[in-house]
Write an enzyme that holds these catalytic residues in place. Structure first.
Site, PDB file in Angstrom:
ATOM      1  N   CYS A  47     -17.364   0.670   8.730  1.00 61.83           N
ATOM      2  CA  CYS A  47     -16.505  -0.135   9.122  1.00 61.83           C
ATOM      3  C   CYS A  47     -16.707  -1.413   8.282  1.00 61.83           C
ATOM      4  O   CYS A  47     -17.698  -1.547   7.458  1.00 61.83           O
ATOM      5  CB  CYS A  47     -16.771  -0.499  10.505  1.00 61.83           C
ATOM      6  N   ASP A  49     -17.259  -4.565   9.334  1.00 62.45           N
ATOM      7  CA  ASP A  49     -18.137  -5.057  10.112  1.00 62.45           C
ATOM      8  C   ASP A  49     -19.363  -5.663   8.932  1.00 62.45           C
ATOM      9  O   ASP A  49     -20.090  -4.640   8.529  1.00 62.45           O
ATOM     10  CB  ASP A  49     -18.959  -4.364  11.227  1.00 62.45           C
ATOM     11  N   ARG A  51     -22.093  -6.415   9.789  1.00 67.21           N
ATOM     12  CA  ARG A  51     -23.640  -6.239  10.118  1.00 67.21           C
ATOM     13  C   ARG A  51     -23.979  -4.437   9.719  1.00 67.21           C
ATOM     14  O   ARG A  51     -25.197  -3.957   9.902  1.00 67.21           O
ATOM     15  CB  ARG A  51     -23.571  -6.298  11.838  1.00 67.21           C
ATOM     16  N   HIS A 108     -20.340   2.478  14.330  1.00 71.90           N
ATOM     17  CA  HIS A 108     -21.329   1.595  14.839  1.00 71.90           C
ATOM     18  C   HIS A 108     -21.262   1.032  16.306  1.00 71.90           C
ATOM     19  O   HIS A 108     -19.929   1.081  16.716  1.00 71.90           O
ATOM     20  CB  HIS A 108     -21.618   0.517  13.895  1.00 71.90           C
ATOM     21  N   CYS A 111     -18.524  -2.466  18.001  1.00 74.36           N
ATOM     22  CA  CYS A 111     -17.157  -2.517  17.192  1.00 74.36           C
ATOM     23  C   CYS A 111     -16.402  -3.324  17.444  1.00 74.36           C
ATOM     24  O   CYS A 111     -15.520  -3.069  18.711  1.00 74.36           O
ATOM     25  CB  CYS A 111     -17.074  -1.312  16.583  1.00 74.36           C
TER      26      CYS A 111
END
Length: 216
Positions: A47, A49, A51, A108, A111
């Site tokens: 992703c 993302d 993080r 994850h 999300c």
């Protein structure tokens, strides 16, 4: 192009720190990477993302992973229609040119893309239904996964289940690519589905026989 601006000072400082330490200490390695090219053993679809840090999770160095990131770590089905397909192009290059031995889809927790898909499919995000929404049309890829989890009772259970469905749907779609299927059938490529819990640092793998995720 007048919109581009110089880097902010903090990024320049971080780059200079990296060049003076990490790069300086490993100059020969970087030179070798540049002259000999890349030979990654695995591709990872993860992703966007911020993080989710694939190289940190696996303690990997430059040159080890061919990484493609998109919203909700999705792989679309094989559609050779002449349009722009960034994810499909990355998969094609990894499998046919780089000859990676492993192709990993990494989902994850928490999300945002998956939450958006859940909201859209349940009628709570009409803006994502608009044809002009790039996010909404991208999350259409995950609609089959939503159909499989919408019977869950609790909202939090649906989110977690759909996060993992994003991995399963992507694995299913990967097998619609002829060159992926050929490599898998020829035992030169293996597919892997993973899901990581950001807060707990946990990692789970997809077990196709039970269609469930188990701790690594």
């Amino acid at each position: 192009m007048n919109a581009a601006k110089p880097l902010p000072a903090y990024l320049i400082q971080r780059y200079q720190g990296w060049k003076a330490t990490t790069y300086s200490d490993n100059r020969a390695w970087y030179k070798r990477l540049a002259t000999e090219g890349q030979r990654p053993r695995a591709m990872v679809v993860s992703c966007c993302d911020s993080r989710v840090h694939v190289t940190s999770i696996f303690g990997a160095d430059q040159g080890e992973f061919f990484i493609h990131r998109n919203v909700a770590n999705l792989v679309p089905p094989y559609e050779p229609d002449g349009d722009h397909h960034g994810t499909s192009a990355a998969v094609e290059y990894a499998v046919t040119a780089l000859k990676v031995a492993h192709l990993i889809v990494l989902g994850h927790s928490q999300c945002g893309g998956v939450q958006g898909c859940l909201d859209m499919c349940s009628g709570n995000a009409p803006h994502l239904e608009e044809t002009s929404s790039f996010v909404g049309r991208w999350m259409d890829i995950l609609r089959p996964g939503y159909e499989r989890v919408k019977a869950a009772n609790k909202a939090e259970d649906q989110v977690r289940a759909l996060e993992k469905e994003s991995v399963i749907v992507s694995l299913e779609n990967l097998m619609t690519f002829p060159f992926v299927k050929e490599a898998v059938d020829g035992n030169t490529l293996s597919l892997h589905g993973l899901w990581t819990d950001i807060g707990e640092g946990g990692l789970e793998y997809f077990e196709p026989k039970t269609r469930s995720f188990k701790p690594v």
